[in-house]
Design a protein around this motif. Structure first.
Motif, PDB file in Angstrom:
ATOM      1  N   GLY A  82       0.721  -1.036  -0.257  1.00 48.84           N
ATOM      2  CA  GLY A  82       0.103  -0.229  -0.284  1.00 48.84           C
ATOM      3  C   GLY A  82       0.840   0.837  -0.224  1.00 48.84           C
ATOM      4  O   GLY A  82       2.172   1.068  -0.083  1.00 48.84           O
ATOM      5  N   PHE A  83      -0.115   2.068  -0.085  1.00 49.21           N
ATOM      6  CA  PHE A  83       0.752   3.368   0.221  1.00 49.21           C
ATOM      7  C   PHE A  83       0.603   4.270   1.977  1.00 49.21           C
ATOM      8  O   PHE A  83       0.549   4.156   2.133  1.00 49.21           O
ATOM      9  CB  PHE A  83       0.217   5.015  -0.746  1.00 49.21           C
ATOM     10  CG  PHE A  83      -0.071   4.600  -2.252  1.00 49.21           C
ATOM     11  CD1 PHE A  83      -1.062   3.478  -2.613  1.00 49.21           C
ATOM     12  CD2 PHE A  83       0.853   5.324  -2.806  1.00 49.21           C
ATOM     13  CE1 PHE A  83      -0.456   3.099  -3.657  1.00 49.21           C
ATOM     14  CE2 PHE A  83       0.566   5.419  -4.417  1.00 49.21           C
ATOM     15  CZ  PHE A  83      -0.120   4.328  -4.407  1.00 49.21           C
ATOM     16  N   TYR A  84       2.264   4.621   2.185  1.00 42.82           N
ATOM     17  CA  TYR A  84       1.999   4.484   3.833  1.00 42.82           C
ATOM     18  C   TYR A  84       3.190   6.674   3.861  1.00 42.82           C
ATOM     19  O   TYR A  84       4.323   6.821   3.058  1.00 42.82           O
ATOM     20  CB  TYR A  84       3.304   3.816   3.968  1.00 42.82           C
ATOM     21  CG  TYR A  84       3.158   2.544   4.669  1.00 42.82           C
ATOM     22  CD1 TYR A  84       1.790   2.224   5.818  1.00 42.82           C
ATOM     23  CD2 TYR A  84       2.251   1.628   3.218  1.00 42.82           C
ATOM     24  CE1 TYR A  84       1.545   1.284   5.917  1.00 42.82           C
ATOM     25  CE2 TYR A  84       2.248   0.381   3.419  1.00 42.82           C
ATOM     26  CZ  TYR A  84       1.762   0.029   4.706  1.00 42.82           C
ATOM     27  OH  TYR A  84       0.722  -0.736   4.820  1.00 42.82           O
ATOM     28  N   SER A  85       2.647   7.029   4.310  1.00 43.11           N
ATOM     29  CA  SER A  85       3.244   8.293   4.646  1.00 43.11           C
ATOM     30  C   SER A  85       4.591   8.778   5.522  1.00 43.11           C
ATOM     31  O   SER A  85       4.164   7.351   6.550  1.00 43.11           O
ATOM     32  CB  SER A  85       1.476   9.255   5.379  1.00 43.11           C
ATOM     33  OG  SER A  85       1.511   8.740   6.599  1.00 43.11           O
ATOM     34  N   CYS A  91       4.861  13.975   6.624  1.00 39.27           N
ATOM     35  CA  CYS A  91       3.866  13.523   5.483  1.00 39.27           C
ATOM     36  C   CYS A  91       4.207  13.557   4.611  1.00 39.27           C
ATOM     37  O   CYS A  91       3.130  13.544   3.665  1.00 39.27           O
ATOM     38  CB  CYS A  91       2.500  13.305   6.191  1.00 39.27           C
ATOM     39  SG  CYS A  91       2.768  12.275   7.740  1.00 39.27           S
ATOM     40  N   TYR A  94       5.053  10.457   0.876  1.00 40.69           N
ATOM     41  CA  TYR A  94       5.131   9.009   1.028  1.00 40.69           C
ATOM     42  C   TYR A  94       5.394   8.424  -0.470  1.00 40.69           C
ATOM     43  O   TYR A  94       6.095   7.599  -0.963  1.00 40.69           O
ATOM     44  CB  TYR A  94       2.977   8.788   0.736  1.00 40.69           C
ATOM     45  CG  TYR A  94       2.821   9.408  -0.450  1.00 40.69           C
ATOM     46  CD1 TYR A  94       2.629   8.382  -1.248  1.00 40.69           C
ATOM     47  CD2 TYR A  94       2.922  10.420  -1.057  1.00 40.69           C
ATOM     48  CE1 TYR A  94       1.989   8.407  -2.786  1.00 40.69           C
ATOM     49  CE2 TYR A  94       2.842  11.028  -2.588  1.00 40.69           C
ATOM     50  CZ  TYR A  94       2.111   9.715  -2.882  1.00 40.69           C
ATOM     51  OH  TYR A  94       1.389  10.460  -4.480  1.00 40.69           O
ATOM     52  N   ARG A  96       5.297   4.138  -2.256  1.00 42.64           N
ATOM     53  CA  ARG A  96       4.394   2.631  -2.198  1.00 42.64           C
ATOM     54  C   ARG A  96       5.910   1.658  -1.912  1.00 42.64           C
ATOM     55  O   ARG A  96       6.295   1.260  -2.455  1.00 42.64           O
ATOM     56  CB  ARG A  96       3.982   2.598  -3.530  1.00 42.64           C
ATOM     57  CG  ARG A  96       3.136   1.352  -4.363  1.00 42.64           C
ATOM     58  CD  ARG A  96       3.196   1.861  -5.314  1.00 42.64           C
ATOM     59  NE  ARG A  96       2.130   0.601  -5.671  1.00 42.64           N
ATOM     60  CZ  ARG A  96       1.309   0.591  -7.272  1.00 42.64           C
ATOM     61  NH1 ARG A  96       1.652   1.567  -8.146  1.00 42.64           N
ATOM     62  NH2 ARG A  96       0.470   0.014  -7.849  1.00 42.64           N
ATOM     63  N   PHE A 114       0.755  14.007   2.138  1.00 35.65           N
ATOM     64  CA  PHE A 114      -0.450  13.079   1.725  1.00 35.65           C
ATOM     65  C   PHE A 114      -0.813  12.550   3.457  1.00 35.65           C
ATOM     66  O   PHE A 114      -0.551  12.304   3.833  1.00 35.65           O
ATOM     67  CB  PHE A 114       0.470  11.455   1.174  1.00 35.65           C
ATOM     68  CG  PHE A 114       0.407  10.580   1.629  1.00 35.65           C
ATOM     69  CD1 PHE A 114      -0.296  10.279   0.333  1.00 35.65           C
ATOM     70  CD2 PHE A 114       0.566   9.599   1.971  1.00 35.65           C
ATOM     71  CE1 PHE A 114      -0.607   9.667  -0.678  1.00 35.65           C
ATOM     72  CE2 PHE A 114       0.060   8.484   1.834  1.00 35.65           C
ATOM     73  CZ  PHE A 114      -0.992   8.247   0.514  1.00 35.65           C
ATOM     74  N   SER A 115      -2.436  12.401   2.569  1.00 39.48           N
ATOM     75  CA  SER A 115      -3.117  12.003   3.807  1.00 39.48           C
ATOM     76  C   SER A 115      -3.643  10.328   3.685  1.00 39.48           C
ATOM     77  O   SER A 115      -3.870   9.774   2.533  1.00 39.48           O
ATOM     78  CB  SER A 115      -4.689  12.565   3.655  1.00 39.48           C
ATOM     79  OG  SER A 115      -5.792  12.006   4.511  1.00 39.48           O
ATOM     80  N   PRO A 116      -2.855   9.379   4.274  1.00 44.20           N
ATOM     81  CA  PRO A 116      -3.328   7.986   4.133  1.00 44.20           C
ATOM     82  C   PRO A 116      -4.767   7.180   4.439  1.00 44.20           C
ATOM     83  O   PRO A 116      -4.777   6.478   4.085  1.00 44.20           O
ATOM     84  CB  PRO A 116      -2.509   7.652   4.982  1.00 44.20           C
ATOM     85  CG  PRO A 116      -2.810   7.967   6.680  1.00 44.20           C
ATOM     86  CD  PRO A 116      -2.590   9.720   5.794  1.00 44.20           C
ATOM     87  N   LEU A 119      -5.964   8.815   0.618  1.00 47.38           N
ATOM     88  CA  LEU A 119      -4.357   8.336  -0.816  1.00 47.38           C
ATOM     89  C   LEU A 119      -4.256   9.367  -1.845  1.00 47.38           C
ATOM     90  O   LEU A 119      -4.306   8.898  -2.166  1.00 47.38           O
ATOM     91  CB  LEU A 119      -5.064   7.410  -1.009  1.00 47.38           C
ATOM     92  CG  LEU A 119      -5.529   6.125  -0.305  1.00 47.38           C
ATOM     93  CD1 LEU A 119      -5.522   4.553  -1.162  1.00 47.38           C
ATOM     94  CD2 LEU A 119      -3.788   5.526   0.774  1.00 47.38           C
TER      95      LEU A 119
END
Length: 124
Positions: A82-85, A91, A94, A96, A114-116, A119
């Protein structure tokens, strides 16, 4: 503006390749209320935003990176793809993470983080 209390029986939101299904149950919180709970508070009202932004200085209140810095973030520390800040960049960066694939890093434009939850890079 749509009434937040009235949701269809099944809400489908496509985020990348992930399809999330929200089912409305009588007495259950709306999707908006659930997001507010995840954030830990309700959204800022316009007066609060003006107060926050009035004294905000770039590089102090929010990061202003022009390149992706080296940080200690590792995809080995996450449990699923997934995507992670990256908290070391507040943040603005981010990553992948995919199994057996090198980490890919991205930089949000200045003034965004980046807002988890949703996304995307969103205004701080």
């Amino acid at each position: 503006m749509a009434d937040r209390t009235k949701l269809p029986n099944v809400w489908k939101v496509c985020l990348g390749v992930t399809l999330l299904t929200f089912r409305y149950t009588e007495g259950a919180p709306s999707a908006y209320e659930a997001l507010d709970t995840l954030r830990g508070r309700t959204p800022f009202n316009p007066a609060e935003l003006k107060l926050l932004m009035k004294d905000a200085q770039p590089g102090v209140a929010y990061p202003t990176l022009s390149t992706i810095p080296q940080t200690s973030f590792s995809c080995d520390s996450v449990q699923q793809a997934g995507f992670y800040s990256d908290p070391e960049t507040q943040c603005q960066v981010y990553h992948r993470c995919e199994p057996d694939v090198p980490k890919t890093s991205y930089l949000c434009p200045n003034g965004t983080l980046f807002s988890p939850v949703i996304l995307v890079c969103d205004y701080w």
